[in-house]
Scaffold this motif. Structure first.
Motif, PDB file in Angstrom:
ATOM      1  N   PRO A  16       0.841  -1.053   0.006  1.00 39.38           N
ATOM      2  CA  PRO A  16       0.114   0.022  -0.153  1.00 39.38           C
ATOM      3  C   PRO A  16       0.888   1.236  -0.012  1.00 39.38           C
ATOM      4  O   PRO A  16       0.396   2.191  -0.560  1.00 39.38           O
ATOM      5  CB  PRO A  16      -0.618   0.034   1.336  1.00 39.38           C
ATOM      6  CG  PRO A  16      -0.804  -1.475   1.570  1.00 39.38           C
ATOM      7  CD  PRO A  16       0.397  -2.320   1.100  1.00 39.38           C
ATOM      8  N   SER A  17       2.246   1.231   0.728  1.00 37.92           N
ATOM      9  CA  SER A  17       2.793   2.434   0.680  1.00 37.92           C
ATOM     10  C   SER A  17       3.342   3.127  -0.710  1.00 37.92           C
ATOM     11  O   SER A  17       3.378   3.995  -1.033  1.00 37.92           O
ATOM     12  CB  SER A  17       4.012   2.386   1.687  1.00 37.92           C
ATOM     13  OG  SER A  17       4.699   1.246   1.225  1.00 37.92           O
ATOM     14  N   PRO A  36      -8.746  11.072 -12.469  1.00 36.84           N
ATOM     15  CA  PRO A  36      -9.334  10.074 -11.058  1.00 36.84           C
ATOM     16  C   PRO A  36      -8.367   9.069 -10.689  1.00 36.84           C
ATOM     17  O   PRO A  36      -7.734   8.455 -11.731  1.00 36.84           O
ATOM     18  CB  PRO A  36     -10.695   9.640 -11.827  1.00 36.84           C
ATOM     19  CG  PRO A  36     -10.952  10.280 -12.828  1.00 36.84           C
ATOM     20  CD  PRO A  36      -9.829  11.044 -13.428  1.00 36.84           C
ATOM     21  N   ILE A  37      -8.078   8.792  -9.519  1.00 38.21           N
ATOM     22  CA  ILE A  37      -7.594   7.763  -9.047  1.00 38.21           C
ATOM     23  C   ILE A  37      -8.311   6.899  -8.271  1.00 38.21           C
ATOM     24  O   ILE A  37      -9.263   7.414  -7.336  1.00 38.21           O
ATOM     25  CB  ILE A  37      -6.580   8.352  -8.138  1.00 38.21           C
ATOM     26  CG1 ILE A  37      -5.153   9.060  -9.063  1.00 38.21           C
ATOM     27  CG2 ILE A  37      -5.570   7.090  -7.378  1.00 38.21           C
ATOM     28  CD1 ILE A  37      -4.241   9.751  -7.989  1.00 38.21           C
ATOM     29  N   VAL A  38      -8.278   5.583  -8.399  1.00 35.31           N
ATOM     30  CA  VAL A  38      -9.250   4.708  -7.817  1.00 35.31           C
ATOM     31  C   VAL A  38      -8.595   3.475  -7.051  1.00 35.31           C
ATOM     32  O   VAL A  38      -7.515   2.947  -7.867  1.00 35.31           O
ATOM     33  CB  VAL A  38     -10.240   4.225  -8.752  1.00 35.31           C
ATOM     34  CG1 VAL A  38     -10.970   2.798  -7.969  1.00 35.31           C
ATOM     35  CG2 VAL A  38     -11.349   5.101  -9.253  1.00 35.31           C
ATOM     36  N   PHE A  39      -8.508   3.372  -5.936  1.00 39.90           N
ATOM     37  CA  PHE A  39      -7.746   2.359  -5.229  1.00 39.90           C
ATOM     38  C   PHE A  39      -8.463   1.074  -5.141  1.00 39.90           C
ATOM     39  O   PHE A  39      -9.846   1.012  -4.725  1.00 39.90           O
ATOM     40  CB  PHE A  39      -7.202   2.977  -3.809  1.00 39.90           C
ATOM     41  CG  PHE A  39      -6.054   4.170  -3.800  1.00 39.90           C
ATOM     42  CD1 PHE A  39      -4.833   3.559  -3.999  1.00 39.90           C
ATOM     43  CD2 PHE A  39      -6.489   5.231  -3.598  1.00 39.90           C
ATOM     44  CE1 PHE A  39      -4.033   4.620  -4.085  1.00 39.90           C
ATOM     45  CE2 PHE A  39      -5.772   6.274  -3.691  1.00 39.90           C
ATOM     46  CZ  PHE A  39      -4.080   6.065  -4.024  1.00 39.90           C
ATOM     47  N   ALA A  40      -7.837   0.110  -5.398  1.00 34.81           N
ATOM     48  CA  ALA A  40      -8.664  -1.291  -5.333  1.00 34.81           C
ATOM     49  C   ALA A  40      -7.954  -2.049  -4.141  1.00 34.81           C
ATOM     50  O   ALA A  40      -6.807  -2.376  -4.122  1.00 34.81           O
ATOM     51  CB  ALA A  40      -8.382  -1.933  -6.564  1.00 34.81           C
ATOM     52  N   GLY A  41      -8.822  -2.834  -3.213  1.00 36.01           N
ATOM     53  CA  GLY A  41      -8.552  -3.628  -2.280  1.00 36.01           C
ATOM     54  C   GLY A  41      -7.497  -3.104  -1.199  1.00 36.01           C
ATOM     55  O   GLY A  41      -7.549  -1.861  -0.822  1.00 36.01           O
ATOM     56  N   VAL A  47      -5.785   1.068   4.122  1.00 41.59           N
ATOM     57  CA  VAL A  47      -6.513   1.882   3.352  1.00 41.59           C
ATOM     58  C   VAL A  47      -6.982   3.193   3.904  1.00 41.59           C
ATOM     59  O   VAL A  47      -7.058   4.200   3.272  1.00 41.59           O
ATOM     60  CB  VAL A  47      -7.866   1.024   2.715  1.00 41.59           C
ATOM     61  CG1 VAL A  47      -8.818   2.016   1.995  1.00 41.59           C
ATOM     62  CG2 VAL A  47      -7.422  -0.057   1.808  1.00 41.59           C
ATOM     63  N   ALA A  48      -7.431   3.120   5.247  1.00 42.21           N
ATOM     64  CA  ALA A  48      -7.679   4.237   5.927  1.00 42.21           C
ATOM     65  C   ALA A  48      -6.587   5.371   6.143  1.00 42.21           C
ATOM     66  O   ALA A  48      -6.984   6.515   5.573  1.00 42.21           O
ATOM     67  CB  ALA A  48      -8.211   3.977   7.402  1.00 42.21           C
TER      68      ALA A  48
END
Length: 77
Positions: A16-17, A36-41, A47-48
């Motif tokens: 994640p980092s 747009p940026i979308v994070f998955a999983g 994620v928080a």
């Protein structure tokens, strides 16, 4: 980047980092600032932390990524 993509999808499952750092770099660059940026999983706690830094990005589990990507494309940052 003269012709940026319509959106970026970044996987938060493994490191994640690295995804967070990449997204921050994209936001700092003028040509990709409004993409747009979308994070998955990813784990909820990790994620928080990313969400605190990039509240305007989209977040979804992989099974719901299509819907979140569609929403992000309709309402770019």
């Amino acid at each position: 980047m003269d012709d940026p993509p319509d959106a970026f999808v970044i996987d938060l499952e493994r490191t994640p980092s690295q995804g967070r750092d990449l997204a921050l770099w994209l936001r700092q660059r003028k040509p990709t600032r409004r993409v747009p940026i979308v994070f998955a999983g990813g784990e909820a706690a990790k994620v928080a932390r990313v969400r605190e830094l990039l509240p305007d990005a989209g977040y979804a589990p992989w099974r719901r990524i299509r819907g979140e990507l569609s929403r992000a494309l309709r309402k770019p940052p």
